[in-house]
Write an enzyme that holds these catalytic residues in place. Structure first.
Site, short mmCIF file in Angstrom:
data_model
loop_
_atom_site.label_atom_id
_atom_site.label_comp_id
_atom_site.label_asym_id
_atom_site.label_seq_id
_atom_site.Cartn_x
_atom_site.Cartn_y
_atom_site.Cartn_z
N GLN A 201 0.83 -1.20 0.00
CA GLN A 201 0.00 0.00 0.00
C GLN A 201 0.87 1.26 0.00
O GLN A 201 0.36 2.36 -0.10
CB GLN A 201 -0.91 0.02 1.24
CG GLN A 201 -1.83 -1.18 1.34
CD GLN A 201 -2.65 -1.23 2.61
OE1 GLN A 201 -2.83 -2.29 3.17
NE2 GLN A 201 -3.17 -0.09 3.08
N ARG B 90 -8.51 -1.47 8.55
CA ARG B 90 -9.38 -0.43 8.00
C ARG B 90 -9.67 0.64 9.05
O ARG B 90 -10.82 0.94 9.34
CB ARG B 90 -10.68 -1.07 7.51
CG ARG B 90 -11.40 -0.19 6.52
CD ARG B 90 -12.54 -0.90 5.86
NE ARG B 90 -13.11 -0.05 4.83
CZ ARG B 90 -13.75 -0.49 3.77
NH1 ARG B 90 -13.91 -1.77 3.61
NH2 ARG B 90 -14.25 0.33 2.88
N CYS B 91 -8.62 1.17 9.64
CA CYS B 91 -8.80 2.11 10.73
C CYS B 91 -7.63 3.05 10.76
O CYS B 91 -6.49 2.65 10.64
CB CYS B 91 -8.88 1.34 12.04
SG CYS B 91 -8.46 2.31 13.48
N GLU C 176 -12.65 4.49 6.09
CA GLU C 176 -12.66 3.71 7.32
C GLU C 176 -13.77 4.09 8.29
O GLU C 176 -13.96 3.41 9.30
CB GLU C 176 -11.30 3.85 8.00
CG GLU C 176 -10.20 3.21 7.15
CD GLU C 176 -8.83 3.78 7.40
OE1 GLU C 176 -8.76 4.95 7.82
OE2 GLU C 176 -7.84 3.08 7.18
#
Lengths: 289, 787, 156
Positions: B223, B373-374, B743
């Site tokens: 990523q 996802r935070c 998120e």
């Protein structure tokens, strides 16, 4: 995840398959749907030098009622059971269970023969066979029948001898005023049961229970037949008190182990709750209350 | 911004443009890492430890090396020759690439087999024999932090305990004084279990060292390709890998969610193997390796105390956390924030006193602490305050919606400086909650619930009114390993008026190829269809820190707009030149400059582009392109209110989500369709941890939840039909008023579900045993009752 | 270990291969035939990323041996588009934003295209049941359901 090497043999007839099994003995394993076997091989939790594929053996894929017996060929896919009108209308205990087995893609390959014969206590159909009083037909050097109640010997261990293949499942067609149900709790689609109960019963003229069979899924090292509970029910009116007592007796027969699905205590309690629910539904389907 | 400013042909912001990515994905023409095959490529597979803690007595490779096609086995001592057996984590801790003598968690890499084929590499792994001497295992972070506990990280000179770090924010004495002065104080223990992103694609790479050119190309699932390049240069500089000779290519990625931020040992081993062997090496994790060894998220044990006046006014918050980091702190957090943005824990409420602290423990578990996802531990913070708020409502016998309304930071208080130091850029919390309540029919549901309770039926209604903090971040505070957390955009407009735009971020499914093109379209009037977006190749894209923590739109999105505006400024000069007027006489509408008062005198952006290469003014540089590195002045603060209704089976404790309404506010929206998709996905990754997903360990450090057999990713049947809506409160400092949104839903959903499910009964027993997941369920009723 | 000569019809084309007994169908497709649209997402037959249609039924190709497919007709995601015309499910997934990262998408497309062969007008519940052997981590499934409904509409 790659399986260790093995030799694949495709049997085109049952005799072919039996010959291959005889030839390779302990080193051979029958491959039917493969939905349990292939993942085990991929994870290298099991290995066999020879796989004997019976997918193309003719005459093992049928669902028919004959002379008071439901006969299901061992290679019958779960998807076929799911779409069978006969099963849907006459065998609600199976109709309850099949859509809850694994997922639709797995059911397109997975077979009832594999489900009952691989000896996994997490599989759903063994408990149902116990409740229904089914008989398994095995072919080796000769054909023999094994009652489901005598089939399960231990974890992944069954009465099938090396060299034998399960060919057919025979279920006595339920007499009038019969009902069956399968109650299953699972964490999510695709998972095995936290606990599940299979109940098949027949009511007598006076409304009392004439015959009962109870099987439990994932309640020990083998599928569990709750014999005492079933016996207790016979001759009694199927009221709440009787159901509660039978459910308690059935749950007492379960000896689950703790895992991500729950603690031992929770699973035993679930065996009780689900047995009661399956009993109520079976009674209702039998035309009782 | 409600109506798009541009027409459907230009397709700027506000259009639900169909995704530019989709044509390849729906045809099976995506190119994910395992889809690449290079000439001469070899395969790598990894031998992993069955023990959570053990001494390696011997690695016997003879049987493996006899297998035809097995070429080499690489172990710790092999790497030690090049001093590559240890590496830094992104949190500046250290972790093993391959062990020399001791393994520290189950599934740790022990050695790697290189073979000519994937199947043969697997056989090689099977044939390697490792002798272990099992050692005592520490799995409990509380015990690990207790005085006298055996020290895990003996490799760290002088280390006398298992504290990875301590971090705190706020004035402890002040918060405690305020708690003591409160009329009521609730105390809740909240545990957020260890979970895993479980992106559908696992991690993997192809390391390709070109011996002739001395250049290393690594195709990998990352990523953050640029940051990885720099890390590789720093780690392997001593063996001759220099940053200009390293190229990282991140192809199509099958989901990231934070799990593809870290550099895992497998990547480093593959690189080392390629450098040594001189051939491309492919390494693809299987699912079990992915779940068992890659970075986890959460694992926060929080004690939350919240005080209030009798009328419900919140007065003070105190949170003490023990964080389980495994055997190394491999969190993907900004350097100054070892526990991320956890101090957003005052949430949406106007709290004047607060204190939070985190003790991070080493245990014999995989290293990590990445996100799921935070945005950097915001999920934990939001869960703490939202659970505490509900517990307070119950204690005060107040409706939880009313309690929230009473304590919300009011619209006129923005920008709002929180007691723990954040400046919330904007918000309008009450409107979002009211909207969610109206959509779901809150009052009627409460009446239904009261009726059901009388009958003994279990129906839960849960609310979460969360505030997110995303878009890291301002360079004065935010860096990772010293690299400031700006991000970048480079736009080149070609002579025919088409454009290519490149970014330092990297989409993993978020749809950047579409949304960035729409930003260019919005700013320049070039149709989005004519804007090619590229990311992920460090040889071509401008430097940036990558995509995670909902930062792409707040950072690279902003950079994109500002680079486009630079281009527009230049194009305006060209237009003035072409129209022979002064720049001041020109006005802009999307796609063209026109003379004020004489709109027929106009030059399109395409005409300006052509002129930039064919007829540019004397003294002006030719070409039409710009680069922008955007250093955000602040973070952005999206928010929302979620309400969930559950029906709980009294017999089994099974939870069914009947309805779930999510009202989100992420400021101005680039592509409404994509934003809605992000929220749907985020909600599903909220219900997952709340009800299904968990990784745990037994006393010997054996993992449970280490495959899809028992790591319960929700299917379509567990997932409810999400109902979404929005309010719009633009960010005042972002160039086009946007906030990150990827998120929000994962942060906001779990407490809504937990609040619907968990409720302390009068007897003090809890209906469902664990607060976050219901994996191990107990039922609040006497065992044996008819149900 | 003996190798097996097999022939299959994949996306309408006859192909032959010589395979090891243990070669999984998904690897035959991806690595021998080099059609990489079919993906691998797990080891335990749970995720459905590898779904292909085998003799009319969607199955998990990671849990079928290549040699078992001898003589079979296989359709993969690459075979959905016919003569330059997208299959309605492919259109539906784009129109309704039924995909994000795209990794589960080929499996979802195969499962749902097979569903629509059997059931022209599936309800939301029937669609959810049909795709319950395919995991998606991005979309939350709602838009996949809409995509299938769109395709069903289109096919009527």
């Amino acid at each position: 995840m790659i399986p260790a090497a093995f030799d694949y043999h495709r049997a085109d007839t049952l005799d072919d398959a039996l010959k291959l099994l005889k030839k390779y003995g302990d080193e051979a394993k029958v491959l039917s749907g493969g939905m349990s076997l292939l993942p085990m091989l991929k994870l290298r939790l099991a290995s066999f030098a020879h796989l004997v594929d019976i997918n193309r053996v003719p005459g093992l894929d049928y669902i028919k009622e004959e002379k008071g017996t439901l006969r299901i060929g061992a290679m019958t896919r779960q998807a076929a059971l799911e779409r069978s009108d006969l099963i849907r209308t006459q065998y609600p205990i199976l109709a309850d269970a099949v859509p809850l087995i694994a997922d639709p893609l797995v059911r397109n390959r997975g077979t009832i023969g594999g489900n009952v014969a691989n000896g996994d206590p997490g599989n759903d159909q063994p408990a149902i066979m116990l409740a229904l009083g089914a008989t398994f037909v095995a072919r080796g050097s000769k054909e023999r029948s094994i009652p489901a109640s005598q089939f399960y010997k231990g974890l992944y261990s069954t009465a099938l001898a090396p060299g034998e293949i399960l060919t057919e499942i025979r279920i006595p067609a339920p007499p009038p005023k019969s009902g069956g149900a399968y109650a299953k709790l699972k964490r999510k689609t695709g998972d095995f049961a936290v606990a599940a109960a299979a109940v098949q019963l027949t009511l007598g003229k006076n409304g009392a229970i004439e015959r009962a069979g109870i099987g439990l899924t994932n309640a020990g090292l083998t599928p569990v037949e709750a014999v005492d509970a079933a016996k207790y029910l016979v001759g009694k009116m199927p009221d709440e008190k009787t159901i509660a007592e039978a459910a308690k007796m059935a749950a007492a027969k379960s000896s689950p182990s703790a895992d991500r699905r729950g603690s031992v205590e929770y699973k035993k309690e679930m065996a009780r709750v689900l047995t009661a629910r399956a009993l109520r539904k079976a009674v209702q389907r039998a035309g009782g209350n | 911004m409600s109506e798009p400013r541009t027409d459907a042909k230009i397709c700027g912001m506000g259009h639900s443009m169909k995704r530019k990515e989709d044509p390849r994905f729906i045809r099976g023409q995506g190119r994910y890492i395992d889809d690449f095959t290079l000439p001469g490529m070899l395969y790598m597979d990894i031998v992993r430890s069955p023990h959570a803690h053990a001494r390696i007595k011997k690695i016997n490779t003879a049987r493996a090396l006899k297998i035809p096609g097995v070429l080499a086995v690489i172990d710790g001592p092999t790497l030690a020759k090049y001093n590559l057996h240890w590496m830094p984590t992104i949190s500046a801790d250290t972790q093993m690439v391959l062990p020399i003598d001791e393994v520290m968690y189950q599934a740790q890499e022990v050695c790697a087999v290189i073979a000519t084929e994937r199947y043969i590499a697997a056989d090689g792994v099977d044939a390697v024999e490792v002798e272990y001497e099992p050692l005592p295992v520490m799995v409990d972070p509380h015990k690990s932090l207790a005085p006298g506990a055996p020290v895990l990280r003996k490799d760290k000179e002088g280390k006398k305990d298992n504290l990875a770090f301590h971090w705190q924010a706020g004035d402890k004495a002040d918060a405690e004084r305020a708690l003591a002065a409160s009329d009521v104080v609730i105390s809740e223990n909240v545990y957020l279990p260890r979970i895993h992103v479980a992106s559908m694609e696992t991690c993997g790479c192809i390391a390709d060292f070109d011996t002739a050119q001395g250049k290393l190309t690594v195709y990998m699932t990352t990523q953050a390709p640029h940051a990885v390049r720099t890390v590789f240069a720093l780690v392997a500089g001593h063996v001759g890998l220099s940053e200009e000779k390293i190229r990282i290519v991140s192809p199509d990625i099958g989901g990231g969610f934070g799990g593809k931020v870290p550099v895992y040992p497998g990547y480093v081993i593959a690189v080392a193997a390629s450098v040594v062997i001189g051939k491309p090496i492919k390494w693809i994790e299987d699912r079990m390796e992915n779940l068992q060894a890659d970075s986890f998220a959460r694992d926060y044990h929080m004690k939350v105390e919240l005080g209030a006046k009798r009328d419900g006014t919140m007065t003070s918050l105190k949170i003490k956390t023990v964080a389980d980091h495994g055997y190394a702190n491999a969190s993907a957090n900004p350097s100054k924030f070892p526990t991320g943005l956890f101090s957003i824990c005052t949430g949406s409420y106007d709290l004047k006193h607060a204190f939070c602290e985190v003790d991070a423990a080493y245990t014999h578990k995989p290293p990590g602490g990445v996100a799921y996802r935070c945005s950097f531990r915001v999920t934990e913070a939001v869960h703490a305050i939202e659970r505490a708020t509900d517990a307070l409502a119950q204690k005060l016998n107040m409706d939880p919606a009313e309690l929230r309304m009473k304590n919300f930071i009011k619209p006129e208080q923005f920008p709002y400086k929180s007691v723990l130091g954040w400046e919330y850029d904007s918000g309008n919390y009450g409107v979002a909650l009211k909207k969610a309540m109206d959509i779901i029919g809150y009052d009627a549901l409460r009446r239904e619930q009261a009726e059901k309770r009388k009958k003994g039926d279990l129906m839960g209604i849960g609310i979460s009114s969360f505030t997110e903090i995303v878009g890291a971040g301002p360079s004065r505070d935010f860096d990772i390993l010293g690299i400031k957390m700006f991000d970048s955009a480079e736009i080149r407009v070609h002579p025919t008026g088409k454009a290519i735009a490149r970014f330092g971020t990297k989409s993993q499914g978020q749809g950047h190829e579409t949304t960035y093109a729409q930003i260019v379209a919005e700013e320049l009037g070039i149709p989005a269809a004519h804007v090619q977006v590229e990311e992920g190749d460090t040889d071509t894209a401008p430097y940036g820190l990558g995509t995670y923590a909902s930062r792409s739109t707040p950072t690279s999105g902003a950079a994109c707009a500002l680079a486009a505006r630079k281009i527009r400024d230049k194009a305006k000069k060209i237009a003035a030149h072409l129209l022979e007027v002064s720049e001041q006489d020109l006005d802009w509408e999307p796609g063209k400059f026109f003379v004020k008062g004489a709109p027929q005198m106009a030059k399109t952006i395409q005409e300006c582009a052509f002129a930039a290469y064919t007829n540019h003014p004397q003294g002006m540089e030719a070409g039409l392109e710009a680069v922008h590195y955007y250093d955000p002045p602040n973070l952005t603060f999206p928010f929302g209110s979620y309400i969930c209704v559950v029906d709980i089976d009294r017999g089994t404790g099974d939870v069914k989500v009947r309805r779930f309404v999510a009202v989100d506010d992420c400021g101005n929206i680039i592509n409404p369709m994509i934003v809605e998709g992000q929220i749907h996905g985020g909600l599903t990754q909220g219900i997952g941890p709340a009800l299904y997903e968990e990784i745990s360990y037994d006393d010997e450090g054996n993992i449970s939840g280490g495959s899809f057999l028992d790591y319960y990713v929700p299917t379509a049947l567990e997932t409810p039909h999400w109902e979404t809506d929005k309010t719009t409160t633009p960010s005042p400092h972002h160039p086009f008023g946007a906030k990150g949104v990827g998120e929000s839903a994962t942060v906001g959903a779990p407490p809504a579900i937990a609040n619907a499910v968990v409720r302390k009964s009068a007897s003090g027993r809890i209906r469902v045993a664990t607060a976050m997941t219901t994996t191990m369920r107990t039922i609040e009723r006497p065992a044996g009752e008819p149900v | 270990m003996a190798k097996h000569k097999i022939s299959v019809t994949i996306n309408g084309a006859a192909r032959e291969a010589e395979v090891e007994s243990r070669l999984l169908l998904v690897h035959l497709i991806r690595e021998v035939f080099r059609m990489t649209g079919t993906h691998v997402g797990c080891d335990t037959s749970h995720c459905g990323a590898c779904t292909v249609v085998l003799d009319g039924n969607p199955v998990k190709s990671c849990t079928v041996l290549a040699v078992q497919a001898d003589g079979a007709k296989i359709t993969t995601v690459e075979g959905l588009e016919q003569g330059g015309k997208l299959h309605p499910v492919q259109e539906g997934f784009t129109e309704k934003h039924g995909l994000q990262c795209g990794f589960c998408t080929p499996g979802m497309l195969m499962t749902t295209s097979a569903l629509l062969e059997r059931n022209k007008n599936p309800s939301e519940q029937q669609i959810r049941e049909a795709i319950s052997g395919n995991l998606c981590r991005c979309t939350g499934y709602v838009n996949i359901v809409k995509a299938v409904q769109y395709a069903a509409e289109k096919m009527r």
